[in-house]
Design an enzyme around this catalytic site. Structure first.
Site, PDB file in Angstrom:
ATOM      1  CG  ASP A 126      69.192  39.803  28.484  1.00 38.79           C
ATOM      2  OD1 ASP A 126      68.764  40.958  28.398  1.00 38.79           O
ATOM      3  OD2 ASP A 126      70.124  39.462  29.228  1.00 38.79           O
ATOM      4  CG  ASP A 128      71.815  42.099  25.262  1.00 32.92           C
ATOM      5  OD1 ASP A 128      71.204  43.145  25.532  1.00 32.92           O
ATOM      6  OD2 ASP A 128      72.212  41.304  26.132  1.00 32.92           O
TER       7      ASP A 128
END
Length: 198
Positions: A126, A128
């Site tokens: 991930d 972000d």
């Protein structure tokens, strides 16, 4: 020998020296951004390191600091139904605009075969964007700062490690946010370490 009388010695113009120094130390008018990394599939540490290295390999981007690694339980799923996450936060300086930084984050996720098939599903990586300078934007494609950054200990703990005076734009100091939500569920992994790229 007096070099000042040597016709082959040309003084380097000061502006050129300054440009070279600036190019070496930083980028031209870079912006600060904060990126969170999380992995709960495969070799999680290796994947996080790969993402850090991929960020550093991005033209117009320099990784300035990498947080310690923390282990956390997955959000929004039954306990034990997924492996735990390794999380870290990276401080960067970049000349890329937020939209290009987002595209680069997605490209890194795709390179590690991140599959977005379920909302809280497990993922190899991930990437972000937590914050970009002091920008506040409600663009649905890239909301800045990250809409849940200020309420997630697994983001705030490592962020505070690498930038104790940091602020989440529009929400206040990371240190204060952290003191109100606490460190629960965010376990330091002192046995694991991410390297700052050479």
């Amino acid at each position: 020998m007096n070099t000042s009388s040597d016709p082959t010695v040309q003084p380097v113009p000061a502006s050129v020296v300054e440009q070279v120094d600036a190019a070496d130390v930083t980028l031209s008018n870079p912006k600060r951004a904060v990126i969170s990394l999380g992995s709960n599939l495969g070799n999680r540490l290796e994947t996080l390191q790969g993402a850090v290295d991929a960020l550093e390999d991005t033209p117009g981007l320099r990784v300035k600091a990498v947080s310690p690694v923390y282990e956390t339980e997955p959000w929004g799923v039954a306990p034990g139904s997924q492996p735990s996450y390794f999380n870290a936060v990276v401080l960067i300086k970049t000349t890329l605009p937020p939209s290009s930084l987002l595209e680069r984050g997605h490209a890194i996720e795709e390179a590690f075969e991140r599959v977005r098939d379920e909302r809280w599903g497990p993922r190899t990586i991930d990437v972000d964007i937590l914050a970009y300078q002091d920008v506040v934007s409600d663009d649905p494609r890239l909301t800045l700062p990250h809409p849940r950054a200020h309420e997630r200990a697994f983001v705030l703990v490592p962020w505070h490690d690498i930038d104790p005076g940091a602020e989440v734009p529009g929400h206040g100091a990371v240190a204060e946010l952290l003191s109100s939500i606490g460190h629960e569920g965010v376990m330091p992994r002192a046995d694991l370490e991410l390297r700052l790229p050479e």
